[in-house]
Design an enzyme around this catalytic site. Structure first.
Site: not given
Ligand code: CFM
Ligand code: HCA
Length: 534
Positions: A55, A58, A89, A187
């Protein structure tokens, strides 16, 4: 085996017609005849579908704010929201002199039913006072969860009052979970606030050293950022700030002095790079430190940008030394990986970034996608002008910024910058679609039903995604490698990261475990018929 349009047709027939119509636009078979076909992305998931998405809260609190170690991040909401965005995370952070590290704490107002009924502002106020008294942080963030928006608690007013009372920065983020269609909206919310209230507010006027850079979109998962910094420092770069892995509010405030911004994950942070360029004149360079080839290319692009003979020589020396050290080890592991196939489905940029590393091991990615990326992440940045306003930008207005009259400084002449742009991906990036091979599948917001169907069709040797589908997939007899948390391993970035990844993936293939699991399709015959005793 390649998937055909007919296979897709059969898969879709199992869905209700409304769902079929929606999902069809999110799935592509790469076909070289159509150049860069359009894919639907960043739109709402149909309720009832089991998605891997998270969400807005998150994305804001968990992804962008969470890794900043010297701020106390308060979740105003139920305890589960705070816990989810804290422990799992794996964004690591080190203690540093003069910088406090609160990363091991999870702060939540632990909203109860009575707070929903009578309002939670007083509780939040009391919590801020307690945090200041006990920990004395230099800055605090407050993130809203769904109930906060529903009951109307004014976290912005609470933050303003607390800021006056305590004389420290208190930032409120209206990132209620439902604010967008995924993490991506969060973000935006986090980044917009940083551009407005944090970046450029420090005292420094000049870069503290030659070759000063910021590392954007690196969250130090499993220590990735540390490995990248090791390489950069070895070459002679000075890292001003990292956003936000093992990052600090203190360093971010002076991010305006860097000469170049590197962008690792463009999905979560391209806004900051754009805004800093407008406000302070800092160009940005798309990099990718996942995979040996991409790491080398990124380092060479950086050397091109700085155009310094000594730096270029040092870049080549470090590359040569590192490759000579790691390649023989990777080659050993790669023997176990030859001609294997992978699914690579991650949130934003990793679904693309890890394909190169897989390929270096001899593994072809036959299906890939993102949970919440936008069309530019698939189709490349060139298509931006043609993108219709997407769900996020409707909910979260674009932050307008102008050049800061006191601090805007051209880091390079416009002519030289324009010339460089011809040679390196400054403020540019190719989408995932370009790297996918003919006949391979691109799926946006892959759901659990489709996951199982595509596994049955393509039987990949390894499946990489997240915690939400990992165990289902493993029970189907397929090794699963988490590319969010790295399953307690990492780093996977840079040279050392490539070795770790090669070791972990080949271990997945070599493990005898899979021999003890019978995939469901082996239990039920592919062809069925009835015996006719007549
Ligand atoms: Fe960028 Fe990603 Fe993301 Fe990420 Fe992550 Fe991710 Fe995420 Mo999980 S590189 S910041 S550190 S878009 S693994 S593929 S989904 S937390 S919002
Ligand atoms: C998030 C965090 C997450 C979840 C990872 C997963 C992460 O989206 O809130 O579903 O395994 O990287 O910790 O993306």
């Amino acid at each position: 085996m390649a998937v055909t349009e007919k296979d897709l047709q059969e898969l879709f027939e199992k869905m209700p017609s409304k769902v079929q119509k929606n999902r069809r636009k999110h799935i592509l078979i790469k076909n070289g005849e159509i150049e860069n076909p359009e894919i639907e992305a960043n739109t709402r998931t149909i309720p009832g579908i089991i998605t891997n998405r998270g969400c807005a809260y998150a994305g804001c609190k968990g992804v962008v704010l969470g890794p900043i170690k010297d701020m106390v991040h308060i979740t105003h909401g139920p305890i589960g929201c705070a816990y989810y965005t804290w422990g799992t995370r794996r964004n690591k952070a080190k203690r540093e002199d003069n910088i406090k590290n609160f990363i091991n704490y999870s702060f939540s107002t632990d909203m109860q039913e009575s707070d929903i009924v009578f309002g939670g502002e007083k509780k939040l106020t009391a919590m801020i006072d307690e945090v200041v008294e006990i920990l004395q942080p230099k800055a605090i963030t407050i993130s809203a969860t769904c109930p906060v928006g529903l009951i109307g608690d004014d976290i912005n007013a609470v933050a303003r009052e607390a800021q006056k009372r305590h004389g420290i920065q208190v930032l409120a983020f209206s990132c209620e979970g439902y604010k967008g269609v995924s993490q991506s909206a969060g973000h935006h919310i986090a980044n917009n606030s940083f551009v407005e209230h944090v970046i450029g507010k420090g005292e420094q006027e000049e870069a503290p050293a030659k070759f000063s850079i910021n590392l954007l979109g690196e969250y130090n998962i499993g220590g990735d950022g540390w490995e990248v910094e090791r390489i950069l420092k070895d070459i002679g770069y000075h890292v001003v700030s990292v956003m936000t892995g093992d990052g600090s509010w203190e360093q971010m405030r002076n991010a305006h002095v860097a000469e170049l911004n590197l962008v690792q994950c463009h999905r979560s942070i391209n806004y900051i790079a754009e805004k800093i360029e407008t406000k302070y004149g800092t160009p940005w360079l798309k990099v990718n430190f996942v995979g040996i080839e991409s790491t080398i290319k990124s380092l060479r692009d950086m050397a091109l940008y700085f155009d310094d003979a000594e730096l270029t020589a040092r870049t080549e020396a470090v590359i040569a030394r590192e490759v000579a050290r790691v390649q023989p080890i990777i080659d050993q592991y790669a023997k176990l990986c030859q001609n294997k196939t992978a699914f690579c489905f991650v949130g934003g940029s990793r679904g693309h970034h890890f394909q190169g590393l897989f390929r270096e091991l001899g593994i072809e990615t036959i299906l890939a996608g993102y949970e919440f990326a936008h069309r530019d992440d698939y189709e490349g940045r060139d298509i931006i002008p043609s993108i219709k306003p997407d769900a996020d930008s409707k909910n979260i207005p674009d932050l307008h910024v102008e050049a800061d009259p006191k601090r805007f400084r051209l880091k390079m002449s416009p002519e030289k910058l324009a010339e460089l742009k011809q040679r390196i991906p400054l403020s540019d990036y190719p989408g995932m679609n370009v790297d996918m091979k003919e006949g391979h599948i691109i799926v946006d917001d892959l759901n659990h039903f489709e996951t199982e169907e595509f596994i049955k069709l393509l039987k990949p040797d390894i499946f990489s995604s997240g915690i939400k589908d990992k165990y289902v997939v493993q029970k189907m007899g397929i090794p699963a490698k988490q590319l969010h948390s790295y399953d307690y391993s990492g780093p996977y970035a840079g040279f050392n990261g490539a070795v770790n990844f090669a070791r972990d993936v080949s271990m997945g293939f070599a493990s005898p475990t899979w021999n003890f699991i019978t995939p469901p399709w082996k239990n039920s015959p592919a062809l069925s018929g009835e015996m006719n005793e007549g």
